[in-house]
Write an enzyme that holds these catalytic residues in place. Structure first.
Site, PDB file in Angstrom:
ATOM      1  N   MET A   1      26.103  62.034  52.921  1.00 34.33           N
ATOM      2  CA  MET A   1      26.264  62.651  51.595  1.00 34.33           C
ATOM      3  C   MET A   1      26.301  64.157  51.807  1.00 34.33           C
ATOM      4  O   MET A   1      25.362  64.890  51.453  1.00 34.33           O
ATOM      5  CB  MET A   1      25.089  62.222  50.694  1.00 34.33           C
ATOM      6  CG  MET A   1      25.224  60.771  50.251  1.00 34.33           C
ATOM      7  SD  MET A   1      23.657  60.063  49.725  1.00 34.33           S
ATOM      8  CE  MET A   1      23.028  59.566  51.320  1.00 34.33           C
TER       9      MET A   1
ATOM     10  N   MET B   1      28.335  53.234  45.242  1.00 30.58           N
ATOM     11  CA  MET B   1      27.043  53.770  44.806  1.00 30.58           C
ATOM     12  C   MET B   1      26.711  53.242  43.409  1.00 30.58           C
ATOM     13  O   MET B   1      27.526  53.349  42.489  1.00 30.58           O
ATOM     14  CB  MET B   1      27.075  55.301  44.765  1.00 30.58           C
ATOM     15  CG  MET B   1      27.193  55.995  46.114  1.00 30.58           C
ATOM     16  SD  MET B   1      25.979  55.457  47.336  1.00 30.58           S
ATOM     17  CE  MET B   1      24.436  55.956  46.535  1.00 30.58           C
TER      18      MET B   1
ATOM     19  N   HIS C   1      19.970  51.621  57.389  1.00 34.60           N
ATOM     20  CA  HIS C   1      20.758  52.560  56.587  1.00 34.60           C
ATOM     21  C   HIS C   1      20.081  53.934  56.612  1.00 34.60           C
ATOM     22  O   HIS C   1      18.899  54.060  56.284  1.00 34.60           O
ATOM     23  CB  HIS C   1      20.851  52.029  55.155  1.00 34.60           C
ATOM     24  CG  HIS C   1      21.721  52.826  54.244  1.00 34.60           C
ATOM     25  ND1 HIS C   1      23.085  52.634  54.167  1.00 34.60           N
ATOM     26  CD2 HIS C   1      21.432  53.817  53.360  1.00 34.60           C
ATOM     27  CE1 HIS C   1      23.596  53.464  53.264  1.00 34.60           C
ATOM     28  NE2 HIS C   1      22.611  54.206  52.770  1.00 34.60           N
TER      29      HIS C   1
ATOM     30  N   SER D   1      17.030  51.174  53.618  1.00 32.93           N
ATOM     31  CA  SER D   1      17.294  52.615  53.685  1.00 32.93           C
ATOM     32  C   SER D   1      16.008  53.339  54.055  1.00 32.93           C
ATOM     33  O   SER D   1      15.027  53.301  53.305  1.00 32.93           O
ATOM     34  CB  SER D   1      17.789  53.124  52.334  1.00 32.93           C
ATOM     35  OG  SER D   1      17.601  54.519  52.264  1.00 32.93           O
TER      36      SER D   1
ATOM     37  N   ASP E   1      24.774  50.351  47.143  1.00 30.48           N
ATOM     38  CA  ASP E   1      23.625  51.219  47.446  1.00 30.48           C
ATOM     39  C   ASP E   1      23.096  51.892  46.183  1.00 30.48           C
ATOM     40  O   ASP E   1      23.824  52.638  45.525  1.00 30.48           O
ATOM     41  CB  ASP E   1      24.114  52.278  48.455  1.00 30.48           C
ATOM     42  CG  ASP E   1      23.018  53.232  48.918  1.00 30.48           C
ATOM     43  OD1 ASP E   1      21.851  53.037  48.565  1.00 30.48           O
ATOM     44  OD2 ASP E   1      23.373  54.181  49.659  1.00 30.48           O
TER      45      ASP E   1
ATOM     46  N   ASP F   1      20.276  57.859  55.350  1.00 25.78           N
ATOM     47  CA  ASP F   1      20.856  58.730  54.331  1.00 25.78           C
ATOM     48  C   ASP F   1      20.800  60.186  54.757  1.00 25.78           C
ATOM     49  O   ASP F   1      19.715  60.766  54.870  1.00 25.78           O
ATOM     50  CB  ASP F   1      20.100  58.538  53.013  1.00 25.78           C
ATOM     51  CG  ASP F   1      20.400  57.194  52.394  1.00 25.78           C
ATOM     52  OD1 ASP F   1      21.581  56.897  52.174  1.00 25.78           O
ATOM     53  OD2 ASP F   1      19.446  56.423  52.152  1.00 25.78           O
TER      54      ASP F   1
ATOM     55  N   HIS G   1      25.032  57.087  56.271  1.00 23.94           N
ATOM     56  CA  HIS G   1      25.668  57.416  54.991  1.00 23.94           C
ATOM     57  C   HIS G   1      25.627  58.934  54.825  1.00 23.94           C
ATOM     58  O   HIS G   1      24.566  59.504  54.577  1.00 23.94           O
ATOM     59  CB  HIS G   1      24.871  56.683  53.886  1.00 23.94           C
ATOM     60  CG  HIS G   1      25.337  56.947  52.508  1.00 23.94           C
ATOM     61  ND1 HIS G   1      24.597  56.567  51.399  1.00 23.94           N
ATOM     62  CD2 HIS G   1      26.461  57.528  52.017  1.00 23.94           C
ATOM     63  CE1 HIS G   1      25.238  56.916  50.298  1.00 23.94           C
ATOM     64  NE2 HIS G   1      26.373  57.512  50.649  1.00 23.94           N
TER      65      HIS G   1
ATOM     66  N   MET H   1      21.704  63.991  53.863  1.00 23.12           N
ATOM     67  CA  MET H   1      21.989  64.839  52.689  1.00 23.12           C
ATOM     68  C   MET H   1      21.880  66.310  53.064  1.00 23.12           C
ATOM     69  O   MET H   1      20.988  66.685  53.829  1.00 23.12           O
ATOM     70  CB  MET H   1      20.989  64.525  51.576  1.00 23.12           C
ATOM     71  CG  MET H   1      20.941  63.052  51.213  1.00 23.12           C
ATOM     72  SD  MET H   1      19.865  62.769  49.812  1.00 23.12           S
ATOM     73  CE  MET H   1      19.878  60.971  49.756  1.00 23.12           C
TER      74      MET H   1
HETATM   75  C1  DX5 Z   1      20.686  57.404  47.446  1.00 20.35           C
HETATM   76  C2  DX5 Z   1      20.780  56.834  48.835  1.00 20.35           C
HETATM   77  C3  DX5 Z   1      20.252  55.459  48.910  1.00 20.35           C
HETATM   78  C4  DX5 Z   1      18.779  55.370  48.586  1.00 20.35           C
HETATM   79  C5  DX5 Z   1      18.499  53.994  48.111  1.00 20.35           C
HETATM   80  O1  DX5 Z   1      21.290  58.626  47.418  1.00 20.35           O
HETATM   81  O2  DX5 Z   1      22.116  56.803  49.279  1.00 20.35           O
HETATM   82  O3  DX5 Z   1      20.544  54.824  50.148  1.00 20.35           O
HETATM   83  O4  DX5 Z   1      17.936  55.651  49.664  1.00 20.35           O
HETATM   84  O5  DX5 Z   1      17.203  53.934  47.635  1.00 20.35           O
HETATM   85  P1  DX5 Z   1      16.813  52.948  46.444  1.00 20.35           P
HETATM   86  O6  DX5 Z   1      17.089  51.555  46.947  1.00 20.35           O
HETATM   87  O7  DX5 Z   1      15.381  53.227  46.202  1.00 20.35           O
HETATM   88  O8  DX5 Z   1      17.704  53.284  45.284  1.00 20.35           O
HETATM   89 ZN    ZN Z   2      22.591  55.512  51.087  1.00 20.29          ZN
END
Ligand code: DX5
Ligand code: ZN
Length: 220
Positions: free
Chosen positions: A69, A138, A34, A9, A176, A36, A67, A38
């Site tokens: 969010m 998650m 991956h 990620s 994740d 993320d 991903h 947000m």
């Molecule tokens: C959290 C993200 C994850 C995050 C994982 O909201 O969706 O993908 O980056 O990071 P670690 O492995 O440090 O929990």
């Molecule tokens: Zn993620």
């Protein structure tokens, strides 16, 4: 059992050297990148948009596992697909019309994933499961990397694994949050087949390539 896929990620990467870090984990044998996304609404944090996905695209030939969010993700599916996403995963908690959203993703020619927050029961997916290419469990509350793995989620992973196997589904089961070389074997034993890892890869004492190899070795 199919080979376990590792999906670093980039949330934990050095954003000023993103292309370099993506290329490093690509050379080191990562399976997906991956990403993320947000929006400061669905989760408290704000990260990146389609232009950053487009900027990463030339630095790897690996699938970009995006991903989302974000609230109302249907507004942004096309921009992320156009930017080069190969998998678009939305949160079921953000989608009252999840079937429609999944169809929309597939029409864009990319793979469709649906994610569950830790507090969301796995049977929320029952009716949509046949349409999915990927299920994302998650194991932290989304928003930040570096949080602790919620052990209770192992049971949810196992229940979803059993459901997918019972149906003969080829959908990937991705996990994740808080995954490291110490708990990765448990995640796989419960039924996870794609492991996302942020801080364990990019914030360790080792290089990202060494940390990725360490996680791979933990699964042998
Ligand atoms: C959290 C993200 C994850 C995050 C994982 O909201 O969706 O993908 O980056 O990071 P670690 O492995 O440090 O929990
Ligand atoms: Zn993620």
């Amino acid at each position: 059992m199919a080979k376990i896929k590792l999906a670093p990620s980039i949330l934990s990467a050095d954003f000023a050297r993103l292309g370099e870090q993506v290329a490093e984990v690509t050379r080191a044998g990562a399976d997906y990148i991956h990403i993320d996304v947000m929006d400061g609404h669905f989760v408290p944090n704000i990260t990146i948009g389609p232009s950053v996905v487009a900027a990463i695209r030339p630095h790897t030939n690996l699938p970009l596992d995006v991903h989302l969010m974000i609230e109302a993700p249907e507004r942004y599916l096309k921009p992320f697909a156009d930017a080069g996403a190969d998998i678009l995963t939305v949160h079921i908690e953000a989608c009252p019309y999840i079937h429609q959203v999944v169809e929309q993703i597939k029409r864009l020619g990319v793979k469709a994933g649906v994610s569950l927050n830790p507090g969301t029961p796995p049977d929320r997916l029952t009716d949509i499961l046949p349409s999915l290419d990927l299920v994302l469990v998650m194991t932290v509350n989304p928003g930040f990397s570096g949080q602790g793995f919620i052990e209770d989620m192992l049971d949810k992973i196992a229940r979803l694994r059993a459901e997918l196997d019972k149906r003969g589904s080829t959908a990937e089961l991705e996990v994740d949050g808080g995954i490291n070389a110490g708990n990765a074997p448990q995640v796989v034993q419960a039924g996870g087949r794609v492991l996302v890892a942020g801080s364990a890869i990019f914030n360790s004492q080792q290089t990202a390539a060494q940390a990725l190899q360490r996680m791979r070795d933990s699964l042998d």
